[in-house]
Design a protein around this motif. Structure first.
Motif, PDB file in Angstrom:
ATOM      1  N   LEU A 187      42.261  40.233  33.311  1.00 53.79           N
ATOM      2  CA  LEU A 187      43.310  40.259  32.882  1.00 53.79           C
ATOM      3  C   LEU A 187      43.918  37.799  32.800  1.00 53.79           C
ATOM      4  N   MET A 190      41.963  37.181  35.571  1.00 53.07           N
ATOM      5  CA  MET A 190      41.687  36.800  36.614  1.00 53.07           C
ATOM      6  C   MET A 190      40.325  36.867  37.390  1.00 53.07           C
ATOM      7  N   PHE A 217      49.196  35.583  35.926  1.00 54.28           N
ATOM      8  CA  PHE A 217      48.747  36.690  34.970  1.00 54.28           C
ATOM      9  C   PHE A 217      49.518  36.732  33.838  1.00 54.28           C
ATOM     10  N   SER A 266      44.898  34.737  32.280  1.00 53.42           N
ATOM     11  CA  SER A 266      45.881  34.145  32.753  1.00 53.42           C
ATOM     12  C   SER A 266      47.078  33.366  32.211  1.00 53.42           C
TER      13      SER A 266
END
Length: 127
Positions: A53, A1, A108, A55
């Motif tokens: 996190l 993220m 995510f 994708s």
């Protein structure tokens, strides 16, 4: 993220919210109960985890987030950003003074170890 780098550097407090509904208008805070406040290393570690996190692909659920974080700088006035996490559709919606349009909606992989660790942190915050 992707989190706005200047917001990460300026964050001194994270408020963890157990979301109870969707906001009444775009850009408004997500309604819910604040279940924890993280500062210092705890806030930095959470932001680092969120930044890792991976994708993922969008899943269809209609966006029903259970958790959000609100990041505040030193004055604790307005949130630099709020990020709402839906672990069903793997979507993160973010808004706030530090958020660009390009970062407002992200996806995510909720089944990865970093995502599961974040979910565990959120759940632990309610106890």
């Amino acid at each position: 993220m992707q989190i706005p780098a200047e917001a990460v550097a300026s964050t001194v407090l994270i408020e963890v919210v157990r979301i109870s509904a969707l906001p009444i208008r775009q850009g408004a805070p997500y309604p819910g109960r604040a279940v924890a406040h993280w500062s210092g290393n705890e806030a930095a570690d959470a932001l680092t985890l969120i930044g890792t996190l991976p994708s993922g692909e969008q899943h269809r659920c209609g966006f029903s987030p259970g958790w959000s974080i609100r990041a505040y700088e030193g004055s604790l006035q307005l949130a630099l950003f709020e990020a709402a996490f839906c672990f069903n559709c793997h979507e993160i919606r973010m808004h706030g003074t530090a958020v660009t349009l390009a970062l407002a909606t992200q996806f995510f992989d909720a089944d990865t170890p970093p995502a599961q660790a974040l979910l565990a942190l959120f759940r632990a915050a309610t106890h």
